[in-house]
Design a protein around this motif. Structure first.
Motif, PDB file in Angstrom:
ATOM      1  N   ASP A 118      75.880  58.118  26.357  1.00 40.39           N
ATOM      2  CA  ASP A 118      76.705  58.136  27.566  1.00 40.39           C
ATOM      3  C   ASP A 118      77.463  56.807  27.605  1.00 40.39           C
ATOM      4  O   ASP A 118      77.227  55.934  26.789  1.00 40.39           O
ATOM      5  CB  ASP A 118      75.854  58.358  28.830  1.00 40.39           C
ATOM      6  CG  ASP A 118      74.871  57.239  29.086  1.00 40.39           C
ATOM      7  OD1 ASP A 118      75.321  56.104  29.348  1.00 40.39           O
ATOM      8  OD2 ASP A 118      73.651  57.494  29.030  1.00 40.39           O
ATOM      9  N   ASP A 119      78.397  56.691  28.523  1.00 42.53           N
ATOM     10  CA  ASP A 119      79.238  55.496  28.579  1.00 42.53           C
ATOM     11  C   ASP A 119      78.665  54.388  29.461  1.00 42.53           C
ATOM     12  O   ASP A 119      79.324  53.364  29.656  1.00 42.53           O
ATOM     13  CB  ASP A 119      80.641  55.867  29.094  1.00 42.53           C
ATOM     14  CG  ASP A 119      81.384  56.747  28.111  1.00 42.53           C
ATOM     15  OD1 ASP A 119      81.116  56.663  26.905  1.00 42.53           O
ATOM     16  OD2 ASP A 119      82.241  57.542  28.564  1.00 42.53           O
ATOM     17  N   PHE A 120      77.482  54.560  30.000  1.00 40.13           N
ATOM     18  CA  PHE A 120      76.938  53.598  30.951  1.00 40.13           C
ATOM     19  C   PHE A 120      75.649  52.923  30.513  1.00 40.13           C
ATOM     20  O   PHE A 120      75.429  51.756  30.822  1.00 40.13           O
ATOM     21  CB  PHE A 120      76.727  54.272  32.314  1.00 40.13           C
ATOM     22  CG  PHE A 120      77.996  54.869  32.857  1.00 40.13           C
ATOM     23  CD1 PHE A 120      78.974  54.068  33.426  1.00 40.13           C
ATOM     24  CD2 PHE A 120      78.230  56.237  32.761  1.00 40.13           C
ATOM     25  CE1 PHE A 120      80.152  54.607  33.905  1.00 40.13           C
ATOM     26  CE2 PHE A 120      79.407  56.787  33.238  1.00 40.13           C
ATOM     27  CZ  PHE A 120      80.378  55.975  33.810  1.00 40.13           C
ATOM     28  N   THR A 121      74.778  53.652  29.834  1.00 39.93           N
ATOM     29  CA  THR A 121      73.500  53.078  29.404  1.00 39.93           C
ATOM     30  C   THR A 121      73.767  52.040  28.315  1.00 39.93           C
ATOM     31  O   THR A 121      74.458  52.320  27.343  1.00 39.93           O
ATOM     32  CB  THR A 121      72.556  54.183  28.878  1.00 39.93           C
ATOM     33  OG1 THR A 121      72.430  55.199  29.882  1.00 39.93           O
ATOM     34  CG2 THR A 121      71.193  53.623  28.538  1.00 39.93           C
ATOM     35  N   THR A 122      73.196  50.855  28.482  1.00 41.09           N
ATOM     36  CA  THR A 122      73.452  49.784  27.521  1.00 41.09           C
ATOM     37  C   THR A 122      72.689  50.000  26.218  1.00 41.09           C
ATOM     38  O   THR A 122      71.631  50.630  26.202  1.00 41.09           O
ATOM     39  CB  THR A 122      73.059  48.410  28.102  1.00 41.09           C
ATOM     40  OG1 THR A 122      71.646  48.391  28.324  1.00 41.09           O
ATOM     41  CG2 THR A 122      73.804  48.114  29.394  1.00 41.09           C
ATOM     42  N   MET A 123      73.255  49.462  25.164  1.00 37.41           N
ATOM     43  CA  MET A 123      72.609  49.550  23.858  1.00 37.41           C
ATOM     44  C   MET A 123      71.260  48.834  23.888  1.00 37.41           C
ATOM     45  O   MET A 123      70.288  49.295  23.286  1.00 37.41           O
ATOM     46  CB  MET A 123      73.510  48.949  22.786  1.00 37.41           C
ATOM     47  CG  MET A 123      74.767  49.740  22.530  1.00 37.41           C
ATOM     48  SD  MET A 123      75.769  48.898  21.285  1.00 37.41           S
ATOM     49  CE  MET A 123      77.069  50.094  21.055  1.00 37.41           C
ATOM     50  N   MET A 158      63.258  58.582  30.846  1.00 35.30           N
ATOM     51  CA  MET A 158      64.258  58.904  31.857  1.00 35.30           C
ATOM     52  C   MET A 158      63.911  58.285  33.215  1.00 35.30           C
ATOM     53  O   MET A 158      64.804  57.881  33.958  1.00 35.30           O
ATOM     54  CB  MET A 158      64.472  60.418  31.952  1.00 35.30           C
ATOM     55  CG  MET A 158      65.244  60.947  30.743  1.00 35.30           C
ATOM     56  SD  MET A 158      65.870  62.633  30.910  1.00 35.30           S
ATOM     57  CE  MET A 158      64.375  63.573  30.942  1.00 35.30           C
ATOM     58  N   ILE A 159      62.625  58.172  33.517  1.00 34.49           N
ATOM     59  CA  ILE A 159      62.209  57.504  34.755  1.00 34.49           C
ATOM     60  C   ILE A 159      62.590  56.024  34.685  1.00 34.49           C
ATOM     61  O   ILE A 159      63.134  55.468  35.643  1.00 34.49           O
ATOM     62  CB  ILE A 159      60.689  57.684  35.001  1.00 34.49           C
ATOM     63  CG1 ILE A 159      60.406  59.127  35.420  1.00 34.49           C
ATOM     64  CG2 ILE A 159      60.178  56.698  36.049  1.00 34.49           C
ATOM     65  CD1 ILE A 159      58.943  59.517  35.404  1.00 34.49           C
ATOM     66  N   MET A 160      62.328  55.391  33.542  1.00 32.79           N
ATOM     67  CA  MET A 160      62.711  53.981  33.383  1.00 32.79           C
ATOM     68  C   MET A 160      64.222  53.808  33.514  1.00 32.79           C
ATOM     69  O   MET A 160      64.696  52.858  34.133  1.00 32.79           O
ATOM     70  CB  MET A 160      62.221  53.443  32.035  1.00 32.79           C
ATOM     71  CG  MET A 160      60.729  53.197  31.977  1.00 32.79           C
ATOM     72  SD  MET A 160      60.188  52.597  30.359  1.00 32.79           S
ATOM     73  CE  MET A 160      60.906  50.951  30.348  1.00 32.79           C
ATOM     74  N   ALA A 161      64.980  54.732  32.928  1.00 32.59           N
ATOM     75  CA  ALA A 161      66.439  54.660  33.002  1.00 32.59           C
ATOM     76  C   ALA A 161      66.913  54.800  34.445  1.00 32.59           C
ATOM     77  O   ALA A 161      67.787  54.051  34.894  1.00 32.59           O
ATOM     78  CB  ALA A 161      67.062  55.750  32.123  1.00 32.59           C
ATOM     79  N   LYS A 162      66.330  55.737  35.159  1.00 32.21           N
ATOM     80  CA  LYS A 162      66.714  55.956  36.563  1.00 32.21           C
ATOM     81  C   LYS A 162      66.430  54.703  37.392  1.00 32.21           C
ATOM     82  O   LYS A 162      67.230  54.307  38.229  1.00 32.21           O
ATOM     83  CB  LYS A 162      65.972  57.164  37.129  1.00 32.21           C
ATOM     84  CG  LYS A 162      66.417  57.559  38.509  1.00 32.21           C
ATOM     85  CD  LYS A 162      65.731  58.829  38.972  1.00 32.21           C
ATOM     86  CE  LYS A 162      66.243  59.233  40.339  1.00 32.21           C
ATOM     87  NZ  LYS A 162      65.633  60.465  40.810  1.00 32.21           N
ATOM     88  N   GLU A 163      65.266  54.067  37.133  1.00 32.55           N
ATOM     89  CA  GLU A 163      64.905  52.844  37.852  1.00 32.55           C
ATOM     90  C   GLU A 163      65.912  51.723  37.585  1.00 32.55           C
ATOM     91  O   GLU A 163      66.140  50.872  38.432  1.00 32.55           O
ATOM     92  CB  GLU A 163      63.498  52.398  37.461  1.00 32.55           C
ATOM     93  CG  GLU A 163      62.408  53.278  38.029  1.00 32.55           C
ATOM     94  CD  GLU A 163      61.018  52.953  37.478  1.00 32.55           C
ATOM     95  OE1 GLU A 163      60.897  52.103  36.571  1.00 32.55           O
ATOM     96  OE2 GLU A 163      60.057  53.577  37.968  1.00 32.55           O
ATOM     97  N   GLU A 164      66.514  51.730  36.388  1.00 37.12           N
ATOM     98  CA  GLU A 164      67.502  50.709  36.028  1.00 37.12           C
ATOM     99  C   GLU A 164      68.930  51.124  36.403  1.00 37.12           C
ATOM    100  O   GLU A 164      69.875  50.380  36.172  1.00 37.12           O
ATOM    101  CB  GLU A 164      67.429  50.417  34.522  1.00 37.12           C
ATOM    102  CG  GLU A 164      66.133  49.765  34.084  1.00 37.12           C
ATOM    103  CD  GLU A 164      65.943  48.371  34.650  1.00 37.12           C
ATOM    104  OE1 GLU A 164      66.938  47.616  34.720  1.00 37.12           O
ATOM    105  OE2 GLU A 164      64.802  48.043  35.018  1.00 37.12           O
ATOM    106  N   GLY A 165      69.086  52.352  36.907  1.00 35.37           N
ATOM    107  CA  GLY A 165      70.395  52.834  37.329  1.00 35.37           C
ATOM    108  C   GLY A 165      71.242  53.425  36.206  1.00 35.37           C
ATOM    109  O   GLY A 165      72.458  53.553  36.345  1.00 35.37           O
TER     110      GLY A 165
END
Length: 99
Positions: free
Chosen positions: A28-33, A82-89
């Motif tokens: 996706d264009d938002f999640t950092t490498m 995915m829970i960790m990602a959601k917590e980080e926005g």
């Protein structure tokens, strides 16, 4: 007259390997490498070198395999990531497919 007879029963048990499932990461264009590498390192137990390689595959081709596991483990790891990602926005997405 007494007989000592024994009955021997044979049971054929067929043990099969559990089916394996791929955990697939989607770009996706938002999640950092850096976040993707951290997820691969922390949740999927990849070395930093392997995590960077998978992250670049996700970045270049749109998806990459984080790991291959029995179903319950694959689902658990994907959900945890995915829970960790959601917590980080981050809108980070993982799917699970049969291998």
């Amino acid at each position: 007259m007494e007989t000592n007879s024994k009955v021997i029963e044979r049971t054929n048990i067929k043990i099969e390997e559990p089916r394996k499932y791929k955990v697939i990461m989607h770009n996706d264009d938002f999640t950092t490498m850096e976040f993707v590498v951290a997820i691969l390192n922390i949740i999927f137990n990849k070395s930093l070198e392997e995590a960077n390689k998978i992250m670049m595959e996700v970045h270049k081709s749109g998806k990459g395999i984080a790991g291959i596991y029995p179903y319950d483990i694959a689902i658990s790891k994907a959900n945890k990531a995915m829970i960790m990602a959601k917590e980080e926005g981050f809108p980070f997405k993982l799917t699970v497919e049969e291998d």
